[in-house]
Design an enzyme around this catalytic site. Structure first.
Site, PDB file in Angstrom:
ATOM      1  N   ASP A 121     -20.903  46.901 -13.237  1.00 26.55           N
ATOM      2  CA  ASP A 121     -20.006  47.790 -12.500  1.00 26.55           C
ATOM      3  C   ASP A 121     -20.769  48.386 -11.318  1.00 26.55           C
ATOM      4  OD1 ASP A 121     -17.050  48.906 -13.415  1.00 26.55           O
ATOM      5  OD2 ASP A 121     -18.074  50.124 -11.932  1.00 26.55           O
ATOM      6  N   LYS A 162     -27.273  48.402 -12.293  1.00 23.88           N
ATOM      7  CA  LYS A 162     -26.743  47.068 -12.604  1.00 23.88           C
ATOM      8  C   LYS A 162     -26.571  46.246 -11.343  1.00 23.88           C
ATOM      9  CE  LYS A 162     -24.339  48.546 -16.734  1.00 23.88           C
ATOM     10  NZ  LYS A 162     -23.051  48.942 -17.257  1.00 23.88           N
ATOM     11  N   ARG A 170      -1.222  43.983 -20.720  1.00 20.67           N
ATOM     12  CA  ARG A 170      -0.569  45.287 -20.575  1.00 20.67           C
ATOM     13  C   ARG A 170      -1.481  46.328 -21.185  1.00 20.67           C
ATOM     14  NH1 ARG A 170       4.328  43.847 -24.177  1.00 20.67           N
ATOM     15  NH2 ARG A 170       2.566  42.802 -25.146  1.00 20.67           N
ATOM     16  N   ASN A 175       4.998  40.071 -11.592  1.00 19.43           N
ATOM     17  CA  ASN A 175       5.106  41.538 -11.566  1.00 19.43           C
ATOM     18  C   ASN A 175       6.338  42.021 -10.811  1.00 19.43           C
ATOM     19  OD1 ASN A 175       3.067  42.250 -13.197  1.00 19.43           O
ATOM     20  ND2 ASN A 175       1.721  43.082 -11.638  1.00 19.43           N
ATOM     21  N   CYS A 234       0.109  48.680 -11.130  1.00 18.44           N
ATOM     22  CA  CYS A 234       0.371  47.303 -10.679  1.00 18.44           C
ATOM     23  C   CYS A 234       1.687  47.096  -9.929  1.00 18.44           C
ATOM     24  CB  CYS A 234       0.319  46.362 -11.872  1.00 18.44           C
ATOM     25  SG  CYS A 234      -1.335  46.258 -12.564  1.00 18.44           S
ATOM     26  N   LYS A 255       2.066  48.650  -6.311  1.00 17.65           N
ATOM     27  CA  LYS A 255       1.016  48.091  -5.440  1.00 17.65           C
ATOM     28  C   LYS A 255       1.282  46.605  -5.165  1.00 17.65           C
ATOM     29  CE  LYS A 255      -2.998  46.899  -7.824  1.00 17.65           C
ATOM     30  NZ  LYS A 255      -3.203  45.473  -7.691  1.00 17.65           N
ATOM     31  N   LYS A 291       2.841  55.207 -19.007  1.00 15.33           N
ATOM     32  CA  LYS A 291       3.496  54.630 -20.193  1.00 15.33           C
ATOM     33  C   LYS A 291       2.668  55.022 -21.408  1.00 15.33           C
ATOM     34  CE  LYS A 291       1.424  50.171 -20.769  1.00 15.33           C
ATOM     35  NZ  LYS A 291       1.748  48.832 -21.132  1.00 15.33           N
TER      36      LYS A 291
HETATM   37  N1  NAD Z   1      -4.706  47.562 -15.310  1.00 15.33           N
HETATM   38  C1  NAD Z   1      -3.887  46.572 -15.615  1.00 15.33           C
HETATM   39  O1  NAD Z   1      -3.064  46.669 -16.514  1.00 15.33           O
HETATM   40  C2  NAD Z   1      -3.935  45.274 -14.832  1.00 15.33           C
HETATM   41  C3  NAD Z   1      -3.222  44.172 -15.323  1.00 15.33           C
HETATM   42  C4  NAD Z   1      -3.291  42.965 -14.630  1.00 15.33           C
HETATM   43  C5  NAD Z   1      -4.026  42.872 -13.455  1.00 15.33           C
HETATM   44  N2  NAD Z   1      -4.688  43.973 -12.977  1.00 15.33           N
HETATM   45  C6  NAD Z   1      -5.489  43.795 -11.749  1.00 15.33           C
HETATM   46  O2  NAD Z   1      -6.860  43.697 -12.120  1.00 15.33           O
HETATM   47  C7  NAD Z   1      -7.676  44.338 -11.131  1.00 15.33           C
HETATM   48  C8  NAD Z   1      -8.535  45.423 -11.790  1.00 15.33           C
HETATM   49  O3  NAD Z   1      -7.670  46.429 -12.305  1.00 15.33           O
HETATM   50  P1  NAD Z   1      -8.191  47.604 -13.263  1.00 15.33           P
HETATM   51  O4  NAD Z   1      -6.979  48.324 -13.720  1.00 15.33           O
HETATM   52  O5  NAD Z   1      -9.134  47.053 -14.274  1.00 15.33           O
HETATM   53  O6  NAD Z   1      -8.997  48.499 -12.190  1.00 15.33           O
HETATM   54  P2  NAD Z   1     -10.051  49.657 -12.472  1.00 15.33           P
HETATM   55  O7  NAD Z   1     -10.029  50.523 -11.279  1.00 15.33           O
HETATM   56  O8  NAD Z   1      -9.824  50.229 -13.833  1.00 15.33           O
HETATM   57  O9  NAD Z   1     -11.478  48.897 -12.533  1.00 15.33           O
HETATM   58  C9  NAD Z   1     -12.143  48.356 -11.453  1.00 15.33           C
HETATM   59  C10 NAD Z   1     -13.653  48.519 -11.688  1.00 15.33           C
HETATM   60  O10 NAD Z   1     -14.351  47.783 -10.686  1.00 15.33           O
HETATM   61  C11 NAD Z   1     -15.545  48.501 -10.343  1.00 15.33           C
HETATM   62  N3  NAD Z   1     -16.024  47.981  -9.055  1.00 15.33           N
HETATM   63  C12 NAD Z   1     -15.464  48.070  -7.832  1.00 15.33           C
HETATM   64  N4  NAD Z   1     -16.210  47.433  -6.902  1.00 15.33           N
HETATM   65  C13 NAD Z   1     -17.254  46.905  -7.566  1.00 15.33           C
HETATM   66  C14 NAD Z   1     -18.391  46.110  -7.161  1.00 15.33           C
HETATM   67  N5  NAD Z   1     -18.567  45.723  -5.897  1.00 15.33           N
HETATM   68  N6  NAD Z   1     -19.281  45.747  -8.095  1.00 15.33           N
HETATM   69  C15 NAD Z   1     -19.131  46.122  -9.377  1.00 15.33           C
HETATM   70  N7  NAD Z   1     -18.069  46.862  -9.819  1.00 15.33           N
HETATM   71  C16 NAD Z   1     -17.156  47.255  -8.933  1.00 15.33           C
HETATM   72  C17 NAD Z   1     -15.080  49.954 -10.342  1.00 15.33           C
HETATM   73  O11 NAD Z   1     -16.163  50.840 -10.463  1.00 15.33           O
HETATM   74  C18 NAD Z   1     -14.145  49.974 -11.573  1.00 15.33           C
HETATM   75  O12 NAD Z   1     -14.846  50.327 -12.751  1.00 15.33           O
HETATM   76  C19 NAD Z   1      -6.721  44.868 -10.074  1.00 15.33           C
HETATM   77  O13 NAD Z   1      -6.638  43.925  -9.034  1.00 15.33           O
HETATM   78  C20 NAD Z   1      -5.416  44.970 -10.800  1.00 15.33           C
HETATM   79  O14 NAD Z   1      -4.314  44.838  -9.930  1.00 15.33           O
HETATM   80  C21 NAD Z   1      -4.681  45.160 -13.653  1.00 15.33           C
END
Ligand code: NAD
Length: 458
Positions: free
Chosen positions: A30, A35, A132, A204, A256, A259, A316
């Site tokens: 992350d 890291k 989800r 979506n 989601c 956006k 939710k």
């Molecule tokens: N949350 C959901 O239910 C869901 C479902 C399907 C798809 N998505 C998609 O998945 C993607 C991630 O969503 P999320 O909800 O997990 O987001 P999130 O914000 O919870 O997590 C993203 C993580 O990426 C880290 N990060 C950002 N830039 C970084 C880098 N350069 N190096 C290392 N770490 C880095 C951030 O610190 C954060 O912890 C999005 O594109 C979202 O649209 C989300």
């Protein structure tokens, strides 16, 4: 296989944990400086590197790709020429980002070790995520499908093999999450990068439109005296329509849907196309969040100086995610109109408080505490805990026993007989020819009715 997951948010953590469960060796990275430093020193020995960073919307609706860009560059800086690697994009990104990732990884290679540029071999894939929040592990181990987009066989073959335990369902099911008997294989959709990226957006936006449709029909039901729950059960039994995601309520939220629709609209605009259905999905949802305010105004007339209790804050149940949560707009509007807002959520209060310090909400220790002496309560999130509330006790402690059920969680007649002045979304107030919930739908399709009530907002 050896796998790295970059970004350990809601998606990355679950992806990493589930791939490790299937037997792969997984490292998660992350923004944590140590890291990232490791990554830059080239301590990345993985065969497959997942990008699962956030892609939040910019003000104009376009996806902010800065996290994706920096992750892709650092991958380029870290990979060597020892063997072929696959960079997989799991973040939801606009159509065409597969090419962008490839370009950025190459730039990262060129900047960090230009002499090796020609010898380093990698492929880029798209593997959209459909989990989800709230049932993410189950969705990851027992998905409806796996979508893979790639342009060459070597990349596709590596990912097929990575996911083989899932597609064949050959892993031992965890004891806390047994496999359904019907779950024998998971379909794998192998396609191009562009189609895989489009599949995620299309899925979506369709789901958001389906909920929006249910809300629009519910609003009409209220006007003509029909009952939205029974209408949705009636149409959901049509196998071409399907019963899920037809719950009328105060609108969808989360990180989601909004956006992704905005991002797809932005793409449409870039190509000079007006996507009218997508525009309508956003507009219908925006308006639906205000329906609660109208219902409160109808009951209380004046909101200035009134105390309104919000039951639930998360977008939710079973998550603390407050991104684009309807509760935020409802609270903001109520405060604008001069009301006092109290709230209780079993999980999301710390996240709500931390992310919205300017929002003057009085956080409470229980649902009962929140509704105590309130002029009205609004059920915003359908947490299980709220299903079990003693409605008569609720009615007793309130200043005025007005309940706006924004998720149609309660049976109107039960709520009314508990002493509440109950309003749902799209619920009929007409007297029925027979009392209770024993209409045609409940008698003949009890299971479908339960499915409808279970589905939640996203
Ligand atoms: N949350 C959901 O239910 C869901 C479902 C399907 C798809 N998505 C998609 O998945 C993607 C991630 O969503 P999320 O909800 O997990 O987001 P999130 O914000 O919870 O997590 C993203 C993580 O990426 C880290 N990060 C950002 N830039 C970084 C880098 N350069 N190096 C290392 N770490 C880095 C951030 O610190 C954060 O912890 C999005 O594109 C979202 O649209 C989300």
């Amino acid at each position: 296989m050896r796998v790295t997951v970059i970004g350990t948010g809601y998606v990355g953590t679950v992806t990493g944990a589930c791939l490790a469960y299937l037997g792969h060796r997984v490292s998660c990275v992350d923004m944590d400086a140590d890291k990232i430093a490791k990554l830059k020193r080239g301590e990345m020995e993985s065969d497959v590197i997942f990008i699962a960073v956030g892609t939040p919307p910019r003000r104009n609706g376009e996806a902010n790709l800065s996290y994706l860009e920096s992750a892709a560059r650092s991958i380029g800086a870290a990979i060597d020429s020892e063997r072929f690697r696959v960079v997989v994009n799991k973040s939801t990104v606009p159509v065409g980002c597969g090419n962008l990732v490839e370009t950025l990884v190459r730039e990262g290679i060129r900047e960090a070790h230009p002499k090796e540029e020609r010898r380093i071999r990698f492929g880029v894939a798209s593997n959209p995520e459909f989990l989800r929040e709230g049932c993410a592990i189950s969705d990851s181990l027992y998905p409806d499908r796996i979508v893979l987009g790639a342009e060459e066989d070597q990349t596709m073959d590596m990912l097929r093999s990575l996911y083989e335990p899932l597609t064949r369902q050959s892993f031992d099911a965890p004891s806390f999450l047994p496999r359904a008997v019907s779950m024998t294989r998971v379909p794998l959709v192998a396609t191009t990068l562009t189609s895989a990226e489009m599949i995620k957006y299309a899925a979506n936006t369709f789901l958001a439109m389906k909920i929006g449709f249910a809300n629009e029909v519910a609003n009409l039901c209220e006007r003509v005296g029909a009952d939205a729950i029974e209408v949705m059960a009636g149409i959901g039994l049509d196998s071409r329509i399907g019963a899920r995601f037809l719950n009328a309520g105060l609108g969808w939220g989360g990180s989601c849907f909004g956006k992704d629709i905005q991002s797809l609209l932005h793409t449409a605009e870039e190509y000079g196309y007006q996507a009218r259905l997508l525009e309508a999905a956003l507009a219908v949802n925006r308006a639906q969040r205000q329906v609660v305010i109208q219902k409160l105004q109808e009951k209380l007339f004046i909101l200035k100086g009134r105390t309104i209790a919000l039951l639930g804050l998360a977008f939710k149940p079973d998550t603390d995610d407050m991104r684009d949560a309807p509760s935020l707009q409802i609270a903001e509007r109520l405060i604008q109109l001069g009301a006092r807002v109290k709230a209780y959520d079993p999980v999301a209060m710390p996240a709500c408080r931390a992310q919205n310090p300017e929002l003057k909400i009085q956080y409470c220790s229980s649902a009962l505490d929140a509704v105590y002496e309130a002029d009205a309560a609004v059920l915003v999130t359908e947490w299980d805990e709220f299903r079990k509330l003693d409605l008569a006790q609720l009615a007793c402690v309130m200043q005025q026993p007005v309940l706006v059920d924004g998720r149609n969680l309660y049976d109107p007649e039960t709520a009314r007989s508990a002493g509440l002045d109950y309003t749902g979304i799209g619920r009929s107030t007409r007297p029925r020819f027979n009392s209770g919930r024993s209409g045609h739908v409940a008698e003949t399709t009890a299971d479908s009715t339960v499915t409808l009530l279970d589905e939640g907002s996203k």
